[in-house]
Design a protein around this motif. Structure first.
Motif, PDB file in Angstrom:
ATOM      1  N   ASP A 131       0.855  -1.183   0.000  1.00 38.38           N
ATOM      2  CA  ASP A 131       0.000   0.000   0.000  1.00 38.38           C
ATOM      3  C   ASP A 131       0.891   1.232   0.000  1.00 38.38           C
ATOM      4  OD1 ASP A 131      -2.354   1.449  -0.102  1.00 38.38           O
ATOM      5  OD2 ASP A 131      -3.326   0.228   1.431  1.00 38.38           O
ATOM      6  N   PHE A 132       0.253   2.385  -0.202  1.00 40.23           N
ATOM      7  CA  PHE A 132       1.012   3.617  -0.369  1.00 40.23           C
ATOM      8  C   PHE A 132       1.471   4.200   0.967  1.00 40.23           C
ATOM      9  CE2 PHE A 132      -2.031   3.195  -3.857  1.00 40.23           C
ATOM     10  CZ  PHE A 132      -1.156   3.139  -4.934  1.00 40.23           C
ATOM     11  N   SER A 133       0.702   3.977   2.026  1.00 43.12           N
ATOM     12  CA  SER A 133       1.073   4.468   3.350  1.00 43.12           C
ATOM     13  C   SER A 133       0.160   3.814   4.375  1.00 43.12           C
ATOM     14  CB  SER A 133       0.943   6.004   3.432  1.00 43.12           C
ATOM     15  OG  SER A 133      -0.417   6.389   3.335  1.00 43.12           O
ATOM     16  N   ILE A 134       0.485   3.975   5.644  1.00 43.77           N
ATOM     17  CA  ILE A 134      -0.368   3.433   6.708  1.00 43.77           C
ATOM     18  C   ILE A 134      -1.705   4.157   6.730  1.00 43.77           C
ATOM     19  CG2 ILE A 134       0.580   4.977   8.466  1.00 43.77           C
ATOM     20  CD1 ILE A 134      -0.505   1.310   8.955  1.00 43.77           C
ATOM     21  N   GLN A 135      -1.706   5.426   6.313  1.00 42.80           N
ATOM     22  CA  GLN A 135      -2.956   6.188   6.282  1.00 42.80           C
ATOM     23  C   GLN A 135      -3.902   5.648   5.212  1.00 42.80           C
ATOM     24  OE1 GLN A 135       0.064   7.579   6.296  1.00 42.80           O
ATOM     25  NE2 GLN A 135       0.158   8.758   8.201  1.00 42.80           N
ATOM     26  N   THR A 136      -3.357   5.316   4.027  1.00 42.86           N
ATOM     27  CA  THR A 136      -4.219   4.782   2.972  1.00 42.86           C
ATOM     28  C   THR A 136      -4.762   3.411   3.358  1.00 42.86           C
ATOM     29  OG1 THR A 136      -2.308   3.861   1.814  1.00 42.86           O
ATOM     30  CG2 THR A 136      -3.020   6.056   1.165  1.00 42.86           C
ATOM     31  N   PHE A 137      -3.933   2.597   3.993  1.00 46.61           N
ATOM     32  CA  PHE A 137      -4.395   1.277   4.419  1.00 46.61           C
ATOM     33  C   PHE A 137      -5.506   1.393   5.450  1.00 46.61           C
ATOM     34  CE2 PHE A 137      -4.182  -2.606   6.980  1.00 46.61           C
ATOM     35  CZ  PHE A 137      -4.251  -3.580   5.992  1.00 46.61           C
ATOM     36  N   TYR A 138      -5.332   2.292   6.401  1.00 47.45           N
ATOM     37  CA  TYR A 138      -6.363   2.517   7.427  1.00 47.45           C
ATOM     38  C   TYR A 138      -7.641   3.071   6.794  1.00 47.45           C
ATOM     39  CZ  TYR A 138      -8.720   4.610  11.450  1.00 47.45           C
ATOM     40  OH  TYR A 138      -9.654   4.965  12.374  1.00 47.45           O
ATOM     41  N   HIS A 139      -7.486   3.959   5.823  1.00 49.75           N
ATOM     42  CA  HIS A 139      -8.647   4.554   5.165  1.00 49.75           C
ATOM     43  C   HIS A 139      -9.449   3.496   4.417  1.00 49.75           C
ATOM     44  CE1 HIS A 139     -10.874   6.769   2.002  1.00 49.75           C
ATOM     45  NE2 HIS A 139     -11.030   7.651   2.969  1.00 49.75           N
ATOM     46  N   ARG A 140      -8.776   2.525   3.792  1.00 49.35           N
ATOM     47  CA  ARG A 140      -9.498   1.445   3.114  1.00 49.35           C
ATOM     48  C   ARG A 140     -10.372   0.687   4.107  1.00 49.35           C
ATOM     49  NH1 ARG A 140      -6.849   0.221  -2.018  1.00 49.35           N
ATOM     50  NH2 ARG A 140      -4.724   1.041  -2.078  1.00 49.35           N
ATOM     51  N   MET A 141      -9.800   0.366   5.271  1.00 54.19           N
ATOM     52  CA  MET A 141     -10.556  -0.353   6.297  1.00 54.19           C
ATOM     53  C   MET A 141     -11.714   0.485   6.807  1.00 54.19           C
ATOM     54  SD  MET A 141      -9.184  -3.354   6.795  1.00 54.19           S
ATOM     55  CE  MET A 141      -9.935  -3.714   8.372  1.00 54.19           C
ATOM     56  N   LEU A 142     -11.463   1.766   7.067  1.00 51.00           N
ATOM     57  CA  LEU A 142     -12.486   2.627   7.638  1.00 51.00           C
ATOM     58  C   LEU A 142     -13.615   2.894   6.659  1.00 51.00           C
ATOM     59  CD1 LEU A 142     -13.037   4.197  10.255  1.00 51.00           C
ATOM     60  CD2 LEU A 142     -12.029   6.197   9.174  1.00 51.00           C
ATOM     61  N   SER A 143     -13.291   3.099   5.383  1.00 47.11           N
ATOM     62  CA  SER A 143     -14.327   3.385   4.393  1.00 47.11           C
ATOM     63  C   SER A 143     -15.229   2.187   4.202  1.00 47.11           C
ATOM     64  CB  SER A 143     -13.686   3.789   3.066  1.00 47.11           C
ATOM     65  OG  SER A 143     -12.891   2.738   2.546  1.00 47.11           O
ATOM     66  N   TYR A 144     -14.660   0.964   4.173  1.00 45.13           N
ATOM     67  CA  TYR A 144     -15.499  -0.224   4.030  1.00 45.13           C
ATOM     68  C   TYR A 144     -16.354  -0.432   5.270  1.00 45.13           C
ATOM     69  CZ  TYR A 144     -17.069  -5.007   3.753  1.00 45.13           C
ATOM     70  OH  TYR A 144     -17.866  -6.125   3.748  1.00 45.13           O
ATOM     71  N   ALA A 145     -15.745  -0.287   6.447  1.00 48.59           N
ATOM     72  CA  ALA A 145     -16.471  -0.524   7.687  1.00 48.59           C
ATOM     73  C   ALA A 145     -17.643   0.441   7.835  1.00 48.59           C
ATOM     74  CB  ALA A 145     -15.523  -0.391   8.879  1.00 48.59           C
ATOM     75  N   ASN A 146     -17.443   1.692   7.475  1.00 48.42           N
ATOM     76  CA  ASN A 146     -18.518   2.662   7.594  1.00 48.42           C
ATOM     77  C   ASN A 146     -19.603   2.461   6.553  1.00 48.42           C
ATOM     78  OD1 ASN A 146     -18.160   4.769   9.774  1.00 48.42           O
ATOM     79  ND2 ASN A 146     -16.114   4.735   8.913  1.00 48.42           N
ATOM     80  N   SER A 147     -19.241   1.962   5.358  1.00 53.64           N
ATOM     81  CA  SER A 147     -20.273   1.662   4.361  1.00 53.64           C
ATOM     82  C   SER A 147     -21.161   0.539   4.856  1.00 53.64           C
ATOM     83  CB  SER A 147     -19.623   1.282   3.031  1.00 53.64           C
ATOM     84  OG  SER A 147     -18.955   0.031   3.120  1.00 53.64           O
ATOM     85  N   LYS A 148     -20.581  -0.460   5.549  1.00 51.86           N
ATOM     86  CA  LYS A 148     -21.390  -1.546   6.107  1.00 51.86           C
ATOM     87  C   LYS A 148     -22.178  -1.059   7.326  1.00 51.86           C
ATOM     88  CE  LYS A 148     -20.793  -3.458   3.056  1.00 51.86           C
ATOM     89  NZ  LYS A 148     -21.713  -4.095   2.115  1.00 51.86           N
ATOM     90  N   ALA A 149     -21.588  -0.133   8.096  1.00 47.38           N
ATOM     91  CA  ALA A 149     -22.297   0.396   9.267  1.00 47.38           C
ATOM     92  C   ALA A 149     -23.534   1.164   8.843  1.00 47.38           C
ATOM     93  CB  ALA A 149     -21.359   1.291  10.081  1.00 47.38           C
ATOM     94  N   ASN A 150     -23.438   1.923   7.761  1.00 50.55           N
ATOM     95  CA  ASN A 150     -24.595   2.657   7.260  1.00 50.55           C
ATOM     96  C   ASN A 150     -25.682   1.710   6.780  1.00 50.55           C
ATOM     97  OD1 ASN A 150     -23.698   5.235   7.754  1.00 50.55           O
ATOM     98  ND2 ASN A 150     -22.626   5.407   5.795  1.00 50.55           N
ATOM     99  N   GLU A 151     -25.290   0.605   6.127  1.00 49.72           N
ATOM    100  CA  GLU A 151     -26.263  -0.360   5.640  1.00 49.72           C
ATOM    101  C   GLU A 151     -26.994  -1.043   6.784  1.00 49.72           C
ATOM    102  OE1 GLU A 151     -24.345  -3.097   3.090  1.00 49.72           O
ATOM    103  OE2 GLU A 151     -23.732  -1.585   1.612  1.00 49.72           O
ATOM    104  N   ASN A 152     -26.341  -1.128   7.945  1.00 51.39           N
ATOM    105  CA  ASN A 152     -26.931  -1.832   9.067  1.00 51.39           C
ATOM    106  C   ASN A 152     -27.538  -0.895  10.094  1.00 51.39           C
ATOM    107  OD1 ASN A 152     -26.257  -4.926   8.914  1.00 51.39           O
ATOM    108  ND2 ASN A 152     -24.474  -3.828   8.121  1.00 51.39           N
ATOM    109  N   GLY A 153     -27.849   0.308   9.674  1.00 50.82           N
ATOM    110  CA  GLY A 153     -28.616   1.184  10.538  1.00 50.82           C
ATOM    111  C   GLY A 153     -27.831   2.147  11.375  1.00 50.82           C
ATOM    112  N   ALA A 154     -26.578   2.399  11.056  1.00 55.39           N
ATOM    113  CA  ALA A 154     -25.820   3.396  11.793  1.00 55.39           C
ATOM    114  C   ALA A 154     -26.333   4.784  11.463  1.00 55.39           C
ATOM    115  CB  ALA A 154     -24.336   3.291  11.434  1.00 55.39           C
ATOM    116  N   PRO A 155     -26.117   5.744  12.327  1.00 52.64           N
ATOM    117  CA  PRO A 155     -26.597   7.099  12.058  1.00 52.64           C
ATOM    118  C   PRO A 155     -26.071   7.633  10.747  1.00 52.64           C
ATOM    119  CG  PRO A 155     -25.809   6.888  14.313  1.00 52.64           C
ATOM    120  CD  PRO A 155     -25.432   5.628  13.611  1.00 52.64           C
TER     121      PRO A 155
END
Length: 447
Positions: A131-155
């Protein structure tokens, strides 16, 4: 390092010449009317055993290129080895358990074939991505996790026109709205899953001269048939000679949960980097770009398409920059070919990769490792390499020897192999290695 770059550029030029000779060779086998012209292009003289002699010459040239590739990786390893060996004390943590190795390198090193480095010899490394940096790797995880959180009723995010508080009830300033929806420490508890019901692909085959012993269209069809338990609902488009509109490619990428391309030339021949940057791929988490297959058509098509393009635009069409563009658009895992390749080796590697991921029910990172290093026939099936979610029991760790010093240095000797096959290391992986193919998470509604 400059010498390594020069060696790699010379290697890529040699591979380009070899691929063109291979295309002419297959054309020579099937077309007798242009025989004299093809022989002249190949620099050989007509004779009784000209085809057999030419085949032997190509085999020798392939072996020579493989040796050249090994020398490049050896030089690269000598440069990187001191940085890797600095982590030797930490290697004891990955000797007993399967580990994921994510290599974070600067832009200069990212241009080199780091997949062939003997990092897979460290402990039980079973998944290797970059990956390009630790920030990009973390962002990939966070963006996917939040997309699933929204689908499951997160604010949901605050609508326009409403006031957004600048701080919490305690007066703490909220710097990132994502932090209010998901605790960052629990990102890894949501393993990325690509919906197999909405996976799409494009196969770009050559309808003209033969460019291999195998048909890409036939091989992909047989692969999908043998893995129909998880790929029955995949939808795809089979085209010939890059006859596909950029709008259609945009629609396929935007509307899919995952995407696979197998075919001629660079994928930028179907969709330009300018159009690719405009896409929103937040719901499309994995992209397998098995491109750069050289054929008579792809060479003419790309030469014509690249005429008049600015250097800045051509620079964006390299594998490294395309992986970066896909990341910026929302990709969690991108697998993309680095160098030119032949039709047979490309489609065989891709078919084996998908079969391993489906039949072994493992992550794409593990499937990529097992495709490069197939286990013995009597070996145990691969275990899932995804993080363990909340409420699930973690696998038991091997008991350590009480008489062993926990602080003792671990002797991990990493050696370069005697030979390397460039074809199995051509596909580079950018992003989260434990992406899996499966069914989407059920929508549980708001809590």
């Amino acid at each position: 390092l400059e010498s390594v770059f020069r060696m790699y550029e010379n290697y890529r030029a040699a591979i380009h010449k070899y691929m063109l000779k291979l295309v002419h060779f297959f054309k020579l086998e099937t077309q007798s009317e242009e025989r004299s012209v093809l022989l002249n292009q190949l620099g050989v003289v007509e004779g009784k055993e000209v085809v057999a002699d030419l085949k032997a010459t190509l085999e020798e040239e392939k072996l020579k290129n493989s040796t050249f590739y090994l020398n490049i990786i050896s030089e690269l390893w000598d440069y990187i080895k001191p940085a890797i060996e600095a982590f030797t004390p930490e290697f004891k943590m990955i000797l007993d358990e399967d580990a994921n190795f994510v290599l974070l390198a600067d832009t200069a090193l990212q241009k080199l074939p780091m997949e062939a480095l003997p990092i897979n010899k460290i402990g039980n490394v079973k998944q290797f991505t970059r990956d390009f940096s630790i920030q990009t790797f973390y962002h990939r995880m966070l963006s996917y996790a939040n997309s699933k959180a929204n689908e499951n009723g997160a604010p949901a995010e605050t609508k326009k026109g409403t006031k957004t508080p600048v701080g919490s009830a305690r007066g703490e300033r909220v710097r990132n709205p994502l932090e209010k929806r998901l605790v960052p420490d629990k990102v890894a508890l949501i393993p990325p899953v690509v919906d197999s019901n909405n996976f799409k692909y494009i196969v770009n085959d050559d309808s003209g001269a033969k460019c291999g012993n195998l048909s890409m269209t036939t091989e992909v069809a047989e692969m999908l048939k043998s893995t129909q338990a998880k790929t029955a609902r995949w939808s795809g488009t089979v085209i010939t000679n890059s006859q596909c509109s950029p709008v259609e490619v945009q629609q396929i990428l935007h509307s899919s949960s995952g995407f696979m391309y197998c075919g001629l030339g660079k994928i930028s021949g179907l969709i330009s980097s300018e159009l690719l940057t405009c896409l929103n791929l937040t719901d499309s988490h994995m992209h397998i770009i098995s491109d750069k297959v050289t054929s008579n058509h792809s060479f003419r098509h790309e030469t014509k398409a690249d005429q008049g393009k600015a250097k800045e635009i051509l620079a964006l069409e390299t594998s490294l920059h395309l992986a970066g563009i896909l990341y910026l658009n929302g990709s969690v895992l991108t697998l993309i070919n680095s160098d030119e390749t032949n039709s047979d080796g490309n489609v065989k590697f891709l078919s084996s990769l998908i079969k391993t991921a489906v039949e072994g029910d493992c992550s794409m990172g593990s499937a990529l490792y097992l495709t490069r290093f197939p286990p013995p026939p009597d070996a145990a099936p691969p275990q899932p390499s995804t993080p363990v979610g909340k409420g699930k029991a973690k696998p038991a760790k091997a008991k350590s020897d009480p008489g062993q010093d926990a602080n003792a240095q671990v002797n991990v000797e990493i050696k370069m192999p005697e030979t390397l096959d460039p074809d199995i290391f051509n596909m580079a992986a950018f992003g989260v290695p434990f992406v899996t193919l499966g069914d989407p998470l059920p929508n549980q509604g708001k809590k």
